[in-house]
Design a protein around this motif. Structure first.
Motif, PDB file in Angstrom:
ATOM      1  N   ASP A  40       0.840  -1.199   0.000  1.00  0.00           N
ATOM      2  CA  ASP A  40       0.000   0.000   0.000  1.00  0.00           C
ATOM      3  C   ASP A  40       0.877   1.251   0.000  1.00  0.00           C
ATOM      4  O   ASP A  40       2.039   1.219   0.415  1.00  0.00           O
ATOM      5  CB  ASP A  40      -0.917   0.023   1.217  1.00  0.00           C
ATOM      6  CG  ASP A  40      -1.968  -1.072   1.170  1.00  0.00           C
ATOM      7  OD1 ASP A  40      -2.139  -1.669   0.088  1.00  0.00           O
ATOM      8  OD2 ASP A  40      -2.608  -1.320   2.201  1.00  0.00           O
ATOM      9  N   ASN A  41       0.295   2.349  -0.451  1.00  0.00           N
ATOM     10  CA  ASN A  41       0.964   3.645  -0.441  1.00  0.00           C
ATOM     11  C   ASN A  41       0.068   4.638   0.294  1.00  0.00           C
ATOM     12  O   ASN A  41      -1.148   4.696   0.046  1.00  0.00           O
ATOM     13  CB  ASN A  41       1.234   4.135  -1.865  1.00  0.00           C
ATOM     14  CG  ASN A  41       2.263   3.284  -2.580  1.00  0.00           C
ATOM     15  OD1 ASN A  41       3.455   3.547  -2.537  1.00  0.00           O
ATOM     16  ND2 ASN A  41       1.797   2.246  -3.257  1.00  0.00           N
ATOM     17  N   GLN A  42       0.672   5.401   1.180  1.00  0.00           N
ATOM     18  CA  GLN A  42      -0.093   6.317   2.016  1.00  0.00           C
ATOM     19  C   GLN A  42      -0.337   7.640   1.313  1.00  0.00           C
ATOM     20  O   GLN A  42       0.573   8.195   0.682  1.00  0.00           O
ATOM     21  CB  GLN A  42       0.637   6.552   3.346  1.00  0.00           C
ATOM     22  CG  GLN A  42       0.770   5.298   4.186  1.00  0.00           C
ATOM     23  CD  GLN A  42       1.568   5.515   5.451  1.00  0.00           C
ATOM     24  OE1 GLN A  42       2.391   6.424   5.520  1.00  0.00           O
ATOM     25  NE2 GLN A  42       1.333   4.684   6.456  1.00  0.00           N
ATOM     26  N   LEU A  43      -1.568   8.129   1.454  1.00  0.00           N
ATOM     27  CA  LEU A  43      -1.975   9.403   0.870  1.00  0.00           C
ATOM     28  C   LEU A  43      -2.446  10.335   1.975  1.00  0.00           C
ATOM     29  O   LEU A  43      -2.960   9.893   3.008  1.00  0.00           O
ATOM     30  CB  LEU A  43      -3.107   9.194  -0.142  1.00  0.00           C
ATOM     31  CG  LEU A  43      -2.854   8.212  -1.286  1.00  0.00           C
ATOM     32  CD1 LEU A  43      -4.088   8.110  -2.165  1.00  0.00           C
ATOM     33  CD2 LEU A  43      -1.638   8.619  -2.107  1.00  0.00           C
ATOM     34  N   ASN A  98      -5.116   4.880   2.289  1.00  0.00           N
ATOM     35  CA  ASN A  98      -4.102   3.950   1.800  1.00  0.00           C
ATOM     36  C   ASN A  98      -4.460   3.542   0.378  1.00  0.00           C
ATOM     37  O   ASN A  98      -5.571   3.047   0.129  1.00  0.00           O
ATOM     38  CB  ASN A  98      -4.008   2.709   2.688  1.00  0.00           C
ATOM     39  CG  ASN A  98      -3.365   3.007   4.022  1.00  0.00           C
ATOM     40  OD1 ASN A  98      -2.517   3.890   4.131  1.00  0.00           O
ATOM     41  ND2 ASN A  98      -3.765   2.284   5.039  1.00  0.00           N
ATOM     42  N   LEU A  99      -3.508   3.751  -0.540  1.00  0.00           N
ATOM     43  CA  LEU A  99      -3.700   3.391  -1.936  1.00  0.00           C
ATOM     44  C   LEU A  99      -3.157   1.979  -2.149  1.00  0.00           C
ATOM     45  O   LEU A  99      -1.944   1.768  -2.098  1.00  0.00           O
ATOM     46  CB  LEU A  99      -2.974   4.390  -2.844  1.00  0.00           C
ATOM     47  CG  LEU A  99      -3.068   4.141  -4.343  1.00  0.00           C
ATOM     48  CD1 LEU A  99      -4.506   4.266  -4.814  1.00  0.00           C
ATOM     49  CD2 LEU A  99      -2.171   5.113  -5.112  1.00  0.00           C
ATOM     50  N   PRO A 100      -4.020   0.974  -2.373  1.00  0.00           N
ATOM     51  CA  PRO A 100      -3.532  -0.402  -2.540  1.00  0.00           C
ATOM     52  C   PRO A 100      -2.708  -0.555  -3.805  1.00  0.00           C
ATOM     53  O   PRO A 100      -2.802   0.243  -4.754  1.00  0.00           O
ATOM     54  CB  PRO A 100      -4.822  -1.228  -2.613  1.00  0.00           C
ATOM     55  CG  PRO A 100      -5.890  -0.345  -2.054  1.00  0.00           C
ATOM     56  CD  PRO A 100      -5.478   1.043  -2.390  1.00  0.00           C
ATOM     57  N   ALA A 101      -1.887  -1.588  -3.821  1.00  0.00           N
ATOM     58  CA  ALA A 101      -1.080  -1.870  -5.008  1.00  0.00           C
ATOM     59  C   ALA A 101      -1.982  -2.259  -6.174  1.00  0.00           C
ATOM     60  O   ALA A 101      -3.014  -2.922  -5.983  1.00  0.00           O
ATOM     61  CB  ALA A 101      -0.091  -2.992  -4.710  1.00  0.00           C
ATOM     62  N   PHE A 102      -1.607  -1.822  -7.365  1.00  0.00           N
ATOM     63  CA  PHE A 102      -2.290  -2.147  -8.611  1.00  0.00           C
ATOM     64  C   PHE A 102      -3.719  -1.608  -8.655  1.00  0.00           C
ATOM     65  O   PHE A 102      -4.578  -2.158  -9.348  1.00  0.00           O
ATOM     66  CB  PHE A 102      -2.301  -3.665  -8.866  1.00  0.00           C
ATOM     67  CG  PHE A 102      -0.953  -4.311  -8.737  1.00  0.00           C
ATOM     68  CD1 PHE A 102       0.046  -4.064  -9.663  1.00  0.00           C
ATOM     69  CD2 PHE A 102      -0.672  -5.144  -7.676  1.00  0.00           C
ATOM     70  CE1 PHE A 102       1.286  -4.640  -9.550  1.00  0.00           C
ATOM     71  CE2 PHE A 102       0.569  -5.731  -7.542  1.00  0.00           C
ATOM     72  CZ  PHE A 102       1.555  -5.474  -8.489  1.00  0.00           C
ATOM     73  N   GLY A 134       0.552  11.827  -2.643  1.00  0.00           N
ATOM     74  CA  GLY A 134       1.489  10.795  -2.244  1.00  0.00           C
ATOM     75  C   GLY A 134       2.763  11.412  -1.712  1.00  0.00           C
ATOM     76  O   GLY A 134       2.907  12.640  -1.594  1.00  0.00           O
ATOM     77  N   ALA A 135       3.745  10.561  -1.382  1.00  0.00           N
ATOM     78  CA  ALA A 135       5.014  11.062  -0.853  1.00  0.00           C
ATOM     79  C   ALA A 135       5.785  11.863  -1.890  1.00  0.00           C
ATOM     80  O   ALA A 135       6.638  12.682  -1.532  1.00  0.00           O
ATOM     81  CB  ALA A 135       5.855   9.892  -0.350  1.00  0.00           C
TER      82      ALA A 135
END
Length: 371
Positions: A40-43, A98-102, A134-135
């Protein structure tokens, strides 16, 4: 039934018991490691919640809310320069997700909303359009919708009540993904496994299990936390099948001998491999009791005096002397260690001190970690 048949049946039960105990401690690779890049990627974003019933930010105490409100109104064509805004129906909030993968463009995410100023409650509020960054500073999603909170607050003239946290809430499916992550799994020629609990033995076991599955030495443990897997020929162009087969493999993770102690709450957690040599332990309790029995001193009749309270304290010190040396025998299993420590008849607080003393004597073959 002959003795030989009884022996065979008992041997079968022993083997089944060993297999069941080993199966209970074994885990899938999917549950103890992650594939690098699949995460996941945090937003995060900053926005405004409107429609509050007088429970929003005080614009005098929260200047950022006033500036954000003025900037939003100006973008909508409303000039508020020089106007003294005095509303309690707006609150500045931070929005996270949280941005999930794919994740693909157009799918939705759940978002969390938290008050930033002195707002009393976000109940009944609506989050306005909020970009989520995003980061790298790029916008990946847009959030908007009604905020659902898990608490409430009510206030009267002389009393108030608050349950839960009314200044934070969630918006189910409240964000729309506008930008996809640039990660191409199908074009990769090698992948790396990241262990959640780094350990040399566990990483080696994972590599051996993967090589046994494929039949070629394609997996190699790089360090205690990483296993590199080169894509074999039979999986070229279809790496998803390889990862699916790998994450279903069953291995037995190896854990270090460790005792975790939380001195604030008195919690003690021991790992399976914790062992102790034979030691003798004695523990005594010292109790100090202070009793306050104040007395009232009154003057004689017709005397020129005052009634005063004379403090009287009684201090008693009691030391428990019936504690004797107790032997904690050398242990083989965790159950034996727990039984030996419980035989001392002490509480968790004293158990912490005893474990630290046993460690200092060199009889505890484990690492102690104090939280």
């Amino acid at each position: 039934m002959t003795p030989s048949i009884l022996f065979r049946i008992s041997a079968v039960f022993v083997v089944l018991a060993l297999l069941s105990s080993a199966a209970l401690s074994a885990s899938r690779i999917k549950d103890i490691a992650d594939f690098e890049g699949i995460r996941d990627n945090q937003l995060i974003g900053y926005g405004l919640v409107v429609g509050l019933n007088g429970t929003g930010d005080s614009l005098r105490n929260a200047p950022f809310t006033r500036q954000s409100l003025q900037a939003m109104l100006e973008r909508l064509g409303v000039n508020t320069r020089g106007v003294d805004l005095n509303t309690k129906n707006v609150a500045a909030v931070m929005v996270t997700a949280n941005l999930p993968a794919f994740s693909t463009q157009g799918t939705r995410l759940d978002v969390s909303v938290s008050a930033l100023g002195d707002s009393e409650s976000l109940q009944g509020g609506t989050l306005l359009v909020t970009p989520l960054l995003g980061a790298d500073g790029e916008v990946y999603a847009i959030a908007q919708g009604s905020v659902a909170i898990g608490g409430f607050s009510a206030q009267g003239d002389a009393a108030s009540i608050v349950r839960g946290v009314p200044t934070s809430g969630r918006i189910a499916n409240g964000a729309l993904i506008e930008r996809e992550l640039d990660f191409k799994l199908a074009s990769m020629t090698s992948v790396r496994l990241a262990l959640r609990n780094p350990d040399l033995t566990t990483s080696r076991r994972i590599a051996l299990s993967i090589n046994e599955l494929i039949g070629l030495p394609t997996a190699e443990p790089i360090d205690p936390a990483t296993v590199r897997i080169d894509l074999p020929r039979q999986y070229e162009g279809n790496i998803v099948d390889l990862l699916t087969d790998i994450e279903q493999l069953i291995i037995e993770p190896d854990l270090p001998a460790r005792v975790v102690i939380d001195e604030n709450s008195g919690i003690i957690v021991m790992g399976q491999n914790v062992k102790v040599s034979t030691v003798a332990v004695a523990q005594g309790n010292l109790t100090v009791t202070i009793a306050e029995t104040p007395e009232v001193s009154q003057p004689l009749p017709f005397a020129n005096g005052e009634t005063v309270v004379v403090p009287r304290s009684e201090v008693t010190v009691t030391e428990q002397t019936d504690r004797k040396l107790a032997v904690v025998p050398e242990t083989i299993t965790l159950q034996q260690l727990v039984d030996g420590l419980n035989a001392l008849g002490i509480g968790p607080r004293d158990m912490i001190s005893i474990l630290q003393a046993i460690k200092a004597s060199g009889a505890l073959q484990a690492e102690i970690e104090v939280l």
